[in-house]
Design an enzyme around this catalytic site. Sequence first.
Site, PDB file in Angstrom:
ATOM      1  N   ARG A 116       0.848  -1.188   0.000  1.00 22.81           N
ATOM      2  CA  ARG A 116       0.000   0.000   0.000  1.00 22.81           C
ATOM      3  C   ARG A 116       0.886   1.240   0.000  1.00 22.81           C
ATOM      4  O   ARG A 116       1.950   1.266   0.620  1.00 22.81           O
ATOM      5  CB  ARG A 116      -0.908   0.015   1.227  1.00 22.81           C
ATOM      6  CG  ARG A 116      -1.885   1.183   1.241  1.00 22.81           C
ATOM      7  CD  ARG A 116      -2.680   1.233   2.534  1.00 22.81           C
ATOM      8  NE  ARG A 116      -3.523   2.413   2.577  1.00 22.81           N
ATOM      9  CZ  ARG A 116      -4.232   2.795   3.648  1.00 22.81           C
ATOM     10  NH1 ARG A 116      -4.176   2.060   4.757  1.00 22.81           N
ATOM     11  NH2 ARG A 116      -4.963   3.877   3.606  1.00 22.81           N
ATOM     12  N   HIS A 117       0.459   2.263  -0.716  1.00 23.99           N
ATOM     13  CA  HIS A 117       1.239   3.495  -0.816  1.00 23.99           C
ATOM     14  C   HIS A 117       1.479   4.117   0.557  1.00 23.99           C
ATOM     15  O   HIS A 117       0.797   3.794   1.547  1.00 23.99           O
ATOM     16  CB  HIS A 117       0.514   4.504  -1.707  1.00 23.99           C
ATOM     17  CG  HIS A 117      -0.841   4.895  -1.172  1.00 23.99           C
ATOM     18  ND1 HIS A 117      -1.012   5.828  -0.181  1.00 23.99           N
ATOM     19  CD2 HIS A 117      -2.091   4.470  -1.487  1.00 23.99           C
ATOM     20  CE1 HIS A 117      -2.289   5.974   0.093  1.00 23.99           C
ATOM     21  NE2 HIS A 117      -2.977   5.148  -0.682  1.00 23.99           N
ATOM     22  N   THR A 129     -10.639   9.717   0.285  1.00 28.88           N
ATOM     23  CA  THR A 129      -9.761  10.064  -0.839  1.00 28.88           C
ATOM     24  C   THR A 129     -10.280   9.496  -2.151  1.00 28.88           C
ATOM     25  O   THR A 129     -10.529  10.235  -3.091  1.00 28.88           O
ATOM     26  CB  THR A 129      -8.335   9.560  -0.565  1.00 28.88           C
ATOM     27  OG1 THR A 129      -7.932  10.016   0.722  1.00 28.88           O
ATOM     28  CG2 THR A 129      -7.375  10.104  -1.600  1.00 28.88           C
ATOM     29  N   ARG A 168      -0.063   9.132  -5.620  1.00 26.27           N
ATOM     30  CA  ARG A 168       0.408   8.639  -4.334  1.00 26.27           C
ATOM     31  C   ARG A 168       0.900   7.199  -4.443  1.00 26.27           C
ATOM     32  O   ARG A 168       1.830   6.802  -3.740  1.00 26.27           O
ATOM     33  CB  ARG A 168      -0.689   8.764  -3.282  1.00 26.27           C
ATOM     34  CG  ARG A 168      -1.992   8.029  -3.579  1.00 26.27           C
ATOM     35  CD  ARG A 168      -3.005   8.361  -2.505  1.00 26.27           C
ATOM     36  NE  ARG A 168      -4.256   7.645  -2.632  1.00 26.27           N
ATOM     37  CZ  ARG A 168      -5.290   8.016  -3.375  1.00 26.27           C
ATOM     38  NH1 ARG A 168      -5.190   9.127  -4.100  1.00 26.27           N
ATOM     39  NH2 ARG A 168      -6.411   7.314  -3.421  1.00 26.27           N
ATOM     40  N   GLU A 195      -7.913   3.225  -6.269  1.00 25.88           N
ATOM     41  CA  GLU A 195      -8.632   3.018  -5.008  1.00 25.88           C
ATOM     42  C   GLU A 195     -10.134   2.889  -5.263  1.00 25.88           C
ATOM     43  O   GLU A 195     -10.639   3.260  -6.332  1.00 25.88           O
ATOM     44  CB  GLU A 195      -8.335   4.198  -4.077  1.00 25.88           C
ATOM     45  CG  GLU A 195      -9.130   4.261  -2.784  1.00 25.88           C
ATOM     46  CD  GLU A 195      -8.856   3.096  -1.858  1.00 25.88           C
ATOM     47  OE1 GLU A 195      -9.228   1.968  -2.238  1.00 25.88           O
ATOM     48  OE2 GLU A 195      -8.304   3.309  -0.772  1.00 25.88           O
ATOM     49  N   ARG A 196     -10.834   2.357  -4.315  1.00 23.20           N
ATOM     50  CA  ARG A 196     -12.298   2.314  -4.389  1.00 23.20           C
ATOM     51  C   ARG A 196     -12.832   3.741  -4.493  1.00 23.20           C
ATOM     52  O   ARG A 196     -12.381   4.639  -3.792  1.00 23.20           O
ATOM     53  CB  ARG A 196     -12.851   1.633  -3.146  1.00 23.20           C
ATOM     54  CG  ARG A 196     -14.355   1.750  -2.987  1.00 23.20           C
ATOM     55  CD  ARG A 196     -14.778   1.292  -1.611  1.00 23.20           C
ATOM     56  NE  ARG A 196     -16.196   1.513  -1.384  1.00 23.20           N
ATOM     57  CZ  ARG A 196     -16.809   1.310  -0.225  1.00 23.20           C
ATOM     58  NH1 ARG A 196     -16.116   0.881   0.815  1.00 23.20           N
ATOM     59  NH2 ARG A 196     -18.104   1.539  -0.090  1.00 23.20           N
ATOM     60  N   HIS A 197     -13.818   3.931  -5.373  1.00 22.13           N
ATOM     61  CA  HIS A 197     -14.415   5.257  -5.557  1.00 22.13           C
ATOM     62  C   HIS A 197     -15.514   5.452  -4.512  1.00 22.13           C
ATOM     63  O   HIS A 197     -16.468   4.680  -4.443  1.00 22.13           O
ATOM     64  CB  HIS A 197     -14.996   5.384  -6.961  1.00 22.13           C
ATOM     65  CG  HIS A 197     -15.246   6.798  -7.385  1.00 22.13           C
ATOM     66  ND1 HIS A 197     -16.244   7.564  -6.847  1.00 22.13           N
ATOM     67  CD2 HIS A 197     -14.604   7.586  -8.273  1.00 22.13           C
ATOM     68  CE1 HIS A 197     -16.227   8.763  -7.402  1.00 22.13           C
ATOM     69  NE2 HIS A 197     -15.236   8.806  -8.270  1.00 22.13           N
ATOM     70  N   ARG A 224     -18.760   2.314   4.697  1.00 18.45           N
ATOM     71  CA  ARG A 224     -17.317   2.175   4.862  1.00 18.45           C
ATOM     72  C   ARG A 224     -16.905   0.739   5.132  1.00 18.45           C
ATOM     73  O   ARG A 224     -15.852   0.307   4.673  1.00 18.45           O
ATOM     74  CB  ARG A 224     -16.836   3.059   6.015  1.00 18.45           C
ATOM     75  CG  ARG A 224     -16.931   4.539   5.759  1.00 18.45           C
ATOM     76  CD  ARG A 224     -16.466   5.331   6.970  1.00 18.45           C
ATOM     77  NE  ARG A 224     -15.087   5.016   7.323  1.00 18.45           N
ATOM     78  CZ  ARG A 224     -14.462   5.498   8.398  1.00 18.45           C
ATOM     79  NH1 ARG A 224     -15.103   6.312   9.219  1.00 18.45           N
ATOM     80  NH2 ARG A 224     -13.212   5.176   8.644  1.00 18.45           N
ATOM     81  N   ARG A 225     -17.703  -0.009   5.868  1.00 14.85           N
ATOM     82  CA  ARG A 225     -17.268  -1.304   6.371  1.00 14.85           C
ATOM     83  C   ARG A 225     -17.940  -2.508   5.710  1.00 14.85           C
ATOM     84  O   ARG A 225     -17.409  -3.599   5.773  1.00 14.85           O
ATOM     85  CB  ARG A 225     -17.506  -1.368   7.885  1.00 14.85           C
ATOM     86  CG  ARG A 225     -16.596  -0.439   8.655  1.00 14.85           C
ATOM     87  CD  ARG A 225     -15.157  -0.927   8.598  1.00 14.85           C
ATOM     88  NE  ARG A 225     -14.232   0.001   9.239  1.00 14.85           N
ATOM     89  CZ  ARG A 225     -13.461   0.848   8.593  1.00 14.85           C
ATOM     90  NH1 ARG A 225     -13.495   0.889   7.270  1.00 14.85           N
ATOM     91  NH2 ARG A 225     -12.632   1.647   9.224  1.00 14.85           N
TER      92      ARG A 225
END
Length: 530
Positions: A116-117, A129, A168, A195-197, A224-225
Amino acid sequence: MMRTAPHVRRKQQYLVQRYLLFTTSVNVDTSSGGSHVTSKRPLNKTPRGVAAAKMKPLNGTSAVLAPQLLQQPGLTNTRHSATHFVKGGTPCDPECPDFRLADYGEESLYTLILLRHGESEWNSQNRYTGWCDVNLTKRGELEARAAGRLLYENGIELDHIFTSVLKRASFSANMCLNMAKQHWVPVTKTWRLNERHYGALQGYNKDTAFAELDLDQELVMQMRRSYDTRPPVMQDDHPYWHGADRRYKKLSHQQLENTRTESLKDCADRILPFFNSVICPSIKSGNKCMIVSHANTIRTLIKHIDNISDEDIKGMSIPTGIPLLYRLDKNLKPVDPNYDLDFQYMVEPKGYTWGTSRAHGFHGVYLGDLERLQDIQRKRDVTNRDWQRIILRNIGKSLIQKDGQDDDDDNEDDGNCEKELSSSKSSGVVFETRQLWWQLHTKMKEKPEYEKMLLLVRMKDHLENLMYARRQRFLTYQGFDSIVQKLHLDAEGQIIEPFVALADQEDRDERQRIWHESLALDLEEECLIK
């Protein structure tokens, strides 16, 4: 109207006939002065196509340059892997032998690194983000370089890097390679590893987005979860809409519409086709690959590689800047670093936390610091407990709201339900314990994922204890909220005064005092009923 000169007209007709000669069979009608196309001529039947078929191919000519020649008998077809051209190879290069895994030892396994970045600016600000292109922080740059140092110290050599088109991740890949002294390794960038939008949530703070967008807090936490819940759709007027970005100009209309918002399931549908069709062939050709991407992207890949369930993958944290090593067998299945002792491993397995234990099917090996991994997992556990605490409080508030509506039906002058909700703690709202238990039981049955949440299970057990062991029929909102706080702190493992963990309530005098209070309440209730 001017007439064309005869010699000019004859020259134009000659050029047209000459052009059509190579592509079509032409019948020329001289009487009418024109030509009529009867049928198209195949390219291999044109004069140039016939002449090219008679030519002998050069050594190493591939199917890319001369597919028709290679179909002729007696000619061999040279094949190259996809990464051959990524590394600067040409079709004329000699054919490389097919890669074959060894029967034992280090060379009997494929290698895949997930990274991961480093920490981004919006990670430090706790903002959604997604596809927003933000820079790394100074700490994120150090994390990316530290990842390269870990690869160098553990002797891990790389052949092919995959990353997203967001800077990133791209910057992290470059810094990692430079520190690992492998800056020459080719890098493939694709939007499918983005990343996920997060839809309309992008750019908002994770703690205040529900209030700014007028959304239910429990629903936002579920977005989110959970695995298949999507955030609100991003519209064209959103300041971070990516439809006009040059990086995504080749996306089809349907692909753009699909990337207006994504759940983790949608993210998997976007990532896995690229992983199976591009990354897996690169691994099977003998390349040691590394994927530098984002949290949800790597979470999706881990779920696919380890075949982790939808419920268990939600509890897994992906740390920034810590390489995750996978050793894969000939079928690209992960090899267990704890039990398959016939193989030699580069690094000692470490870094397992609650969300990344072997009990959940996790087979990766972290190269980072164990304490940092546990700290990251601890933060994610706090977020999960906050979600569960919101669910419990919403159950209590729903009961208050229901009672307030009933009171409004009986007496319109009793006031607004929202005022009662806002002043519920101070006014001492009371509801039945069995009603609370039933609401919680119903909610846990509606969504199976709620049945595995620690706080919800403990609250249900505690309410059953109040009803059957202590025979407490009623409970105030303030008492209910204090129980939620106790459960939350008990699950966290940190006790803050004046709260006491439920597991530590073993003092006989304290239990006796509570028992006498419950008897007094029961007597008061009986007197009120009579």
